[in-house]
Design an enzyme around this catalytic site. Structure first.
Site, PDB file in Angstrom:
ATOM      1  N   HIS A 146       0.832  -1.203   0.000  1.00  0.00           N
ATOM      2  CA  HIS A 146       0.000   0.000   0.000  1.00  0.00           C
ATOM      3  C   HIS A 146       0.864   1.249   0.000  1.00  0.00           C
ATOM      4  CE1 HIS A 146       0.923  -1.042   4.164  1.00  0.00           C
ATOM      5  NE2 HIS A 146       0.941   0.261   4.383  1.00  0.00           N
ATOM      6  N   GLY A 147       0.249   2.333  -0.427  1.00  0.00           N
ATOM      7  CA  GLY A 147       0.950   3.604  -0.420  1.00  0.00           C
ATOM      8  C   GLY A 147       0.045   4.741  -0.833  1.00  0.00           C
TER       9      GLY A 147
END
Length: 108
Positions: A18-19
């Site tokens: 994720h980011g």
């Protein structure tokens, strides 16, 4: 690069990379069941075959954490994981994920 910061695998053959991205206006996710498991350096040593990637807008600070918690909850459901691994096609995968989400209402 994200994995070098620390593994996004949380055990049981599941990872959630994720980011945050500056050019996104809404959260986006993608689920992938890998044909060949990959080493994500999970604490339990298990190779990953189920991946849910999440990208959120840069300003999604609290929302990012809420989404991560909801997805993590989903992927600790042993029955769901078993069904995802047994699914015959992408439609069945989608239906399993959608049904789980509908059955577990979350605060937005």
């Amino acid at each position: 690069a994200r994995e070098r910061m620390g593994t996004t695998a949380f055990g049981g053959g599941v990872a959630m990379p994720h980011g945050r991205l500056k050019n996104f206006s809404e959260a986006r996710g993608a689920f992938v069941r890998l044909a060949e498991p990959v080493d994500f350096h999970a604490a339990d040593g298990e190779r990953v075959d189920l991946v849910f990637a999440l990208a959120v807008p840069d300003h999604f600070t609290d929302q990012h954490l809420i989404l991560l918690a909801q997805i993590a909850e989903m992927f600790t459901d042993k029955d769901l994981l078993r069904h995802l691994r047994q699914a015959r096609d992408s439609r069945q995968l989608f239906d399993l994920l959608a049904a789980w989400n509908e059955a577990k209402p979350h605060a937005a």
